[in-house]
Design an enzyme around this catalytic site. Sequence first.
Site, short mmCIF file in Angstrom:
data_model
loop_
_atom_site.label_atom_id
_atom_site.label_comp_id
_atom_site.label_asym_id
_atom_site.label_seq_id
_atom_site.Cartn_x
_atom_site.Cartn_y
_atom_site.Cartn_z
N HIS A 18 0.70 -1.19 -0.12
CA HIS A 18 -0.02 0.04 0.14
C HIS A 18 0.73 1.13 0.05
O HIS A 18 0.46 2.24 -0.79
CB HIS A 18 -1.02 0.06 1.30
CG HIS A 18 -2.09 -0.72 1.37
ND1 HIS A 18 -2.24 -1.73 2.45
CD2 HIS A 18 -2.93 -1.48 0.50
CE1 HIS A 18 -3.16 -2.55 2.10
NE2 HIS A 18 -3.62 -2.28 1.19
N LYS A 42 -15.24 -8.14 4.36
CA LYS A 42 -14.10 -8.50 4.93
C LYS A 42 -14.39 -8.48 6.70
O LYS A 42 -14.83 -7.46 7.09
CB LYS A 42 -12.72 -7.69 4.59
CG LYS A 42 -12.54 -8.09 3.19
CD LYS A 42 -11.28 -6.89 2.77
CE LYS A 42 -11.02 -7.29 1.51
NZ LYS A 42 -10.07 -6.41 0.83
N ARG A 95 -1.66 -6.45 -8.30
CA ARG A 95 -0.47 -7.25 -7.87
C ARG A 95 -0.50 -8.43 -9.06
O ARG A 95 0.37 -8.76 -9.39
CB ARG A 95 -0.68 -7.90 -6.70
CG ARG A 95 -0.37 -6.79 -5.76
CD ARG A 95 -0.76 -7.30 -4.17
NE ARG A 95 -2.19 -7.40 -4.30
CZ ARG A 95 -2.88 -7.73 -3.22
NH1 ARG A 95 -2.61 -7.98 -2.08
NH2 ARG A 95 -4.44 -7.91 -3.37
N SER A 132 -3.21 -7.51 3.14
CA SER A 132 -3.56 -7.42 4.46
C SER A 132 -4.20 -8.54 5.02
O SER A 132 -3.92 -8.85 6.23
CB SER A 132 -4.77 -6.33 4.52
OG SER A 132 -4.05 -5.07 4.02
O1 PNS Z 1 -8.82 -2.89 0.40
P1 PNS Z 1 -10.33 -3.35 -0.25
O2 PNS Z 1 -10.93 -4.03 0.88
O3 PNS Z 1 -10.07 -4.08 -1.49
O4 PNS Z 1 -11.03 -1.87 -0.59
C1 PNS Z 1 -12.37 -2.29 -1.34
C2 PNS Z 1 -13.11 -0.68 -0.93
C3 PNS Z 1 -13.32 -0.32 0.20
C4 PNS Z 1 -12.08 0.26 -2.05
C5 PNS Z 1 -14.39 -0.81 -1.72
O5 PNS Z 1 -15.16 -1.84 -1.08
C6 PNS Z 1 -15.22 0.38 -1.88
O6 PNS Z 1 -14.85 1.20 -2.66
N1 PNS Z 1 -16.15 0.53 -0.90
C7 PNS Z 1 -17.09 1.78 -0.72
C8 PNS Z 1 -18.46 1.65 -1.11
C9 PNS Z 1 -18.77 1.76 -2.68
O7 PNS Z 1 -18.62 2.94 -3.00
N2 PNS Z 1 -19.04 0.71 -3.22
C10 PNS Z 1 -19.65 0.98 -4.78
C11 PNS Z 1 -18.56 0.75 -5.71
S1 PNS Z 1 -17.49 -0.53 -5.77
#
Ligand code: PNS
Length: 161
Positions: A18, A42, A95, A132
Amino acid sequence: MHTIAVVPGSFDPVTLGHIDVIERAASIFDEVHVVVVHNPDKSALLPIAQRVSLIQRAIADGNVEGEILVTSWSMGLLVDYCVEVGAKVLVKGIRSQVDVAYETPMAIVNRNLAGVETIFLLPDPAHAHVSSSLVRQVAGLGGDVAPYVPVAVAEFLASPN
Ligand code: PNS
């Protein structure tokens, strides 16, 4: 034009992968907002405020250059945050092909929702295996996660109190 990019994620906890992506984003855009978002898919290890604080410490310890704001967002869609702060771009690290498959639908939905584009950066291959979830598992079973996380995170996981 002053460009703002958002680097979103669960960051539970922030890893060296990150930090690499944040550093690269900060070298491209005028301002970077690292936004911690709860991912309901998660199970969480750390409270959101703790994740924010560890990212801040890792950025400071790593002397990452650039205008970087670390915050969290729980008020709805991630793109709502982007619109609120005037960010037209999300930055994600890729990745592997697995990440491409995971990120592509989110990128398209975010563009459809609010015209926010997603830019994928390729992190240093040294971090390709770091996630993570892997760190959570190794730390939970008493293993050493120091090679995968910033010093602040390794110290915190070793003695959280
Ligand atoms: O590190 P992660 O868990 O892969 O991140 C995922 C994250 C938090 C970026 C994604 O779940 C997100 O954007 N959540 C916010 C809710 C949202 O906007 N959802 C709709 C579009 S994906």
